[in-house]
Motif scaffolding. Structure first.
Motif, PDB file in Angstrom:
ATOM      1  N   SER A 273      52.498  25.924  50.821  1.00 50.51           N
ATOM      2  CA  SER A 273      51.131  25.343  51.014  1.00 50.51           C
ATOM      3  C   SER A 273      51.121  23.836  50.380  1.00 50.51           C
ATOM      4  O   SER A 273      50.511  22.834  50.959  1.00 50.51           O
ATOM      5  N   ALA A 274      51.606  23.788  49.101  1.00 54.13           N
ATOM      6  CA  ALA A 274      51.460  22.326  48.589  1.00 54.13           C
ATOM      7  C   ALA A 274      52.417  21.418  49.162  1.00 54.13           C
ATOM      8  O   ALA A 274      52.329  20.271  49.316  1.00 54.13           O
ATOM      9  N   MET A 275      53.742  21.812  49.417  1.00 54.77           N
ATOM     10  CA  MET A 275      54.772  20.881  49.946  1.00 54.77           C
ATOM     11  C   MET A 275      54.668  20.404  51.228  1.00 54.77           C
ATOM     12  O   MET A 275      54.789  19.205  51.567  1.00 54.77           O
ATOM     13  N   GLY A 309      67.848  17.134  51.214  1.00 47.36           N
ATOM     14  CA  GLY A 309      68.645  17.603  51.753  1.00 47.36           C
ATOM     15  C   GLY A 309      70.115  17.572  50.812  1.00 47.36           C
ATOM     16  O   GLY A 309      70.956  18.384  50.760  1.00 47.36           O
ATOM     17  N   THR A 310      70.187  16.588  50.024  1.00 48.15           N
ATOM     18  CA  THR A 310      71.420  16.284  49.055  1.00 48.15           C
ATOM     19  C   THR A 310      71.571  17.375  47.899  1.00 48.15           C
ATOM     20  O   THR A 310      72.647  18.052  47.822  1.00 48.15           O
ATOM     21  N   VAL A 311      70.339  17.778  47.583  1.00 46.56           N
ATOM     22  CA  VAL A 311      70.256  18.857  46.432  1.00 46.56           C
ATOM     23  C   VAL A 311      70.428  20.241  47.034  1.00 46.56           C
ATOM     24  O   VAL A 311      71.330  20.901  46.408  1.00 46.56           O
ATOM     25  N   LEU A 329      65.169  28.241  40.961  1.00 48.07           N
ATOM     26  CA  LEU A 329      63.608  28.209  41.526  1.00 48.07           C
ATOM     27  C   LEU A 329      62.861  27.612  40.554  1.00 48.07           C
ATOM     28  O   LEU A 329      61.952  27.041  40.840  1.00 48.07           O
ATOM     29  N   LEU A 330      62.906  28.127  39.461  1.00 44.47           N
ATOM     30  CA  LEU A 330      61.902  27.778  38.364  1.00 44.47           C
ATOM     31  C   LEU A 330      62.041  26.222  37.949  1.00 44.47           C
ATOM     32  O   LEU A 330      61.235  25.576  37.822  1.00 44.47           O
ATOM     33  N   THR A 331      63.381  25.845  37.880  1.00 43.91           N
ATOM     34  CA  THR A 331      63.696  24.417  37.777  1.00 43.91           C
ATOM     35  C   THR A 331      62.992  23.548  38.858  1.00 43.91           C
ATOM     36  O   THR A 331      62.323  22.400  38.554  1.00 43.91           O
ATOM     37  N   GLY A 332      63.401  23.910  40.225  1.00 47.16           N
ATOM     38  CA  GLY A 332      62.617  23.169  41.098  1.00 47.16           C
ATOM     39  C   GLY A 332      61.073  23.051  41.520  1.00 47.16           C
ATOM     40  O   GLY A 332      60.527  21.912  41.452  1.00 47.16           O
ATOM     41  N   LEU A 333      60.546  24.424  40.863  1.00 46.68           N
ATOM     42  CA  LEU A 333      59.075  24.285  40.941  1.00 46.68           C
ATOM     43  C   LEU A 333      58.512  23.419  39.883  1.00 46.68           C
ATOM     44  O   LEU A 333      57.454  22.641  40.104  1.00 46.68           O
ATOM     45  N   THR A 334      59.265  23.246  38.691  1.00 45.36           N
ATOM     46  CA  THR A 334      58.810  22.416  37.588  1.00 45.36           C
ATOM     47  C   THR A 334      58.972  20.840  37.781  1.00 45.36           C
ATOM     48  O   THR A 334      58.017  20.104  37.706  1.00 45.36           O
ATOM     49  N   LEU A 335      59.848  20.607  38.867  1.00 45.40           N
ATOM     50  CA  LEU A 335      59.992  19.172  39.169  1.00 45.40           C
ATOM     51  C   LEU A 335      59.132  18.765  40.221  1.00 45.40           C
ATOM     52  O   LEU A 335      58.462  17.632  40.327  1.00 45.40           O
ATOM     53  N   SER A 364      62.769  15.888  45.166  1.00 44.08           N
ATOM     54  CA  SER A 364      63.928  16.504  45.593  1.00 44.08           C
ATOM     55  C   SER A 364      64.042  17.872  44.935  1.00 44.08           C
ATOM     56  O   SER A 364      64.964  18.691  45.323  1.00 44.08           O
ATOM     57  N   GLY A 365      63.341  18.257  43.912  1.00 41.48           N
ATOM     58  CA  GLY A 365      63.138  19.555  43.542  1.00 41.48           C
ATOM     59  C   GLY A 365      63.052  20.542  44.665  1.00 41.48           C
ATOM     60  O   GLY A 365      63.542  21.828  44.449  1.00 41.48           O
ATOM     61  N   GLY A 366      62.585  20.003  45.549  1.00 44.71           N
ATOM     62  CA  GLY A 366      62.616  21.134  47.039  1.00 44.71           C
ATOM     63  C   GLY A 366      63.880  21.625  47.311  1.00 44.71           C
ATOM     64  O   GLY A 366      63.821  22.673  47.722  1.00 44.71           O
ATOM     65  N   GLY A 367      64.894  20.732  47.187  1.00 44.00           N
ATOM     66  CA  GLY A 367      66.180  21.243  47.623  1.00 44.00           C
ATOM     67  C   GLY A 367      66.606  22.477  46.565  1.00 44.00           C
ATOM     68  O   GLY A 367      67.700  22.990  47.066  1.00 44.00           O
TER      69      GLY A 367
END
Length: 475
Positions: A273-275, A309-311, A329-335, A364-367
């Motif tokens: 929803s956010a992305m 894509g790269t991540v 997942l927690l790391t990516g959501l924080t970014l 890039s945290g979405g990766g």
């Protein structure tokens, strides 16, 4: 080697459907002028695709388990490719909308079973992580390529070529899939042909998505929205009740007993929803406030797509193997939360290097988020339910995207109108609206982070077991 060829086929199909979703938006002005769409009718270029795509995913996923996931995938690509040819040949709005609807049907049939095929091909956690990362990379590539390619094809050739380009890709995908995808025998329609349940969930989802995409026209409190929304919820509630009592349910509710499956789907709906709303709203901000052109906007957003894509391709699988999908997942959501917080304070006269580029890099945290969610979302499914789990995961993805755009666009527009009425300039009012939307996005991502902490279990997420019907130890 055959498994990796099969992954290439699945990734090509994913690229084609994602590409189609983004390439059309750039060509819509040219389509409107040439085909004769009214401004209101033009929205059906998107809606006619989204409604069957989101509404049929769950049904298509379960049917894949019953008739065979390979057969469902091939049928979906055939329908999508034929519909793309029909769309390119369209001479009027009715024919083009019908073709877009069929494209959505084909996309649902193919997309619903992709993850189900993938996780049964790659059962070792390390290999599965790499496979999901590659698949996620093609999705990010399709989104970024579509925005640029749509402008190039429309300007250099003509708008029909945004549809014709799918034909050779589709034909090649079918040819390779016939050789590379393993044959699988489904349980048979007698193993779960719940016609009443299918009618309830398909009509409920399609009506719900239609209601969401029309919110911008009618508003959240209009009788149209509230009435159809209530009917949609009633149909979905009826579906759940039916699945709890049916002898052969379309969606056995046991799949939701897995904390990882349930938690990953909830977290995905909030995150997407956010992305997805970010992708739409930041592009509008660049064009309406900063004065960027369509091609400039696509290039400005390229670092985010390349970063994701790269991540996802080179980093996500390694981190998941070492620290577990939940931690990744927690790391990516924080970014991602950090990116939305920066956007919530974006100035009216934002500079690209100082204000926007840091956001694109944090995105890039979405990766990390997307592959981790896919791993967790499939980790608790039995092999016999892999298509269903895949369809459920794709459904929450599409519903989350539709809700995010509808809610956040409406919030931004309402805030902008209030600021204009208060005497602010157009640029300041638009920026204020987008800030509110980005602040809400940060809240949605924070909610996804909380769900991930409280619901998801530690560990990398076990593979779907090789023996049919064996429960996953990670669930």
């Amino acid at each position: 080697m055959r498994r990796w060829t099969a992954l290439g086929v699945l990734s090509a199909a994913g690229l084609m459907t994602v590409l189609d979703g983004s390439i059309v938006t750039v060509a819509m002005p040219a389509i409107q002028q040439d085909v004769g769409f009214s401004p209101a009718g033009l929205s059906w270029m998107v809606n006619a695709y989204l409604i069957p795509f989101g509404g049929l995913l769950l049904l298509a996923g379960r049917l894949g388990d019953l008739v065979g996931r390979r057969a469902m995938f091939l049928a979906g690509i055939v329908v999508f490719t034929a519909a793309s040819l029909l769309a390119g040949l369209a001479t009027g709005p009715g024919m083009l909308i019908a073709a877009r609807f069929l494209q959505g049907v084909g996309s649902a049939m193919a997309s619903a079973v992709v993850l189900g095929i993938l996780v049964t091909l790659f059962t070792e956690p390390g290999e599965r992580g790499k496979a999901i990362a590659i698949f996620s990379f093609t999705g990010a590539a399709g989104a970024s390529i579509g925005q640029v390619l749509g402008g190039v094809l429309t300007d250099l050739l003509s708008w029909p070529w945004i549809f014709f380009i799918n034909v050779p890709i589709g034909v090649a995908t079918i040819a390779l899939a016939l050789r590379a995808l393993p044959r699988d025998r489904g349980a048979g329609l007698s193993g779960g042909a719940d016609v009443i349940g299918a009618a309830l969930v398909t009509s409920g989802l399609m009506l719900g998505i239609y209601t969401i995409v029309k919110v911008e026209q009618y508003g959240w409190t209009a009788a149209h929205t509230l009435g159809l929304g209530a009917v949609s919820l009633a149909l979905l509630a009826g579906f759940v009740a039916r699945q709890a009592t049916a002898a052969q349910p379309l969606m056995p509710l046991r799949i939701l007993r897995s904390r990882n499956v349930a938690g990953a789907n909830i977290a995905q709906m909030l995150s997407l929803s956010a992305m997805f709303a970010f992708q739409v709203l930041v592009a509008l901000h660049m064009q309406k406030v900063l004065g960027y052109g369509a091609l400039e906007t696509g290039l400005a957003m390229l670092p985010a797509a390349v970063g994701i894509g790269t991540v996802s391709l080179f980093v996500s699988a390694r981190l998941s193997a070492r620290f577990g999908a939940r931690t990744v997942l927690l790391t990516g959501l924080t970014l991602l939360i950090a990116a939305m917080v920066l956007l919530s304070r974006i100035p009216v006269r934002a500079g690209y290097v100082t204000d926007l580029l840091p956001v694109m890099l944090l995105i890039s945290g979405g990766g990390l988020v997307l592959p981790a969610l896919a791993t967790l979302g499939m980790s608790g499914a039995r092999e016999s339910d892999a298509g269903l789990a895949s369809g459920l995961f794709s459904t929450t993805q599409q519903v989350g995207m539709a809700i995010g755009v509808a809610v956040l666009s409406t919030l931004a527009a309402s805030r902008t109108e209030n600021l204009l009425a208060a005497g602010h300039s157009s640029a300041a009012a638009l920026t204020g609206g987008y800030r509110l939307a980005f602040t809400t996005s940060a809240g949605l991502l924070a909610a996804a982070l909380l769900v991930s902490v409280l619901v998801l279990r530690r560990g990398p997420g076990a593979a779907v077991p090789a023996s049919a019907g064996a429960p996953s130890t990670a669930a």
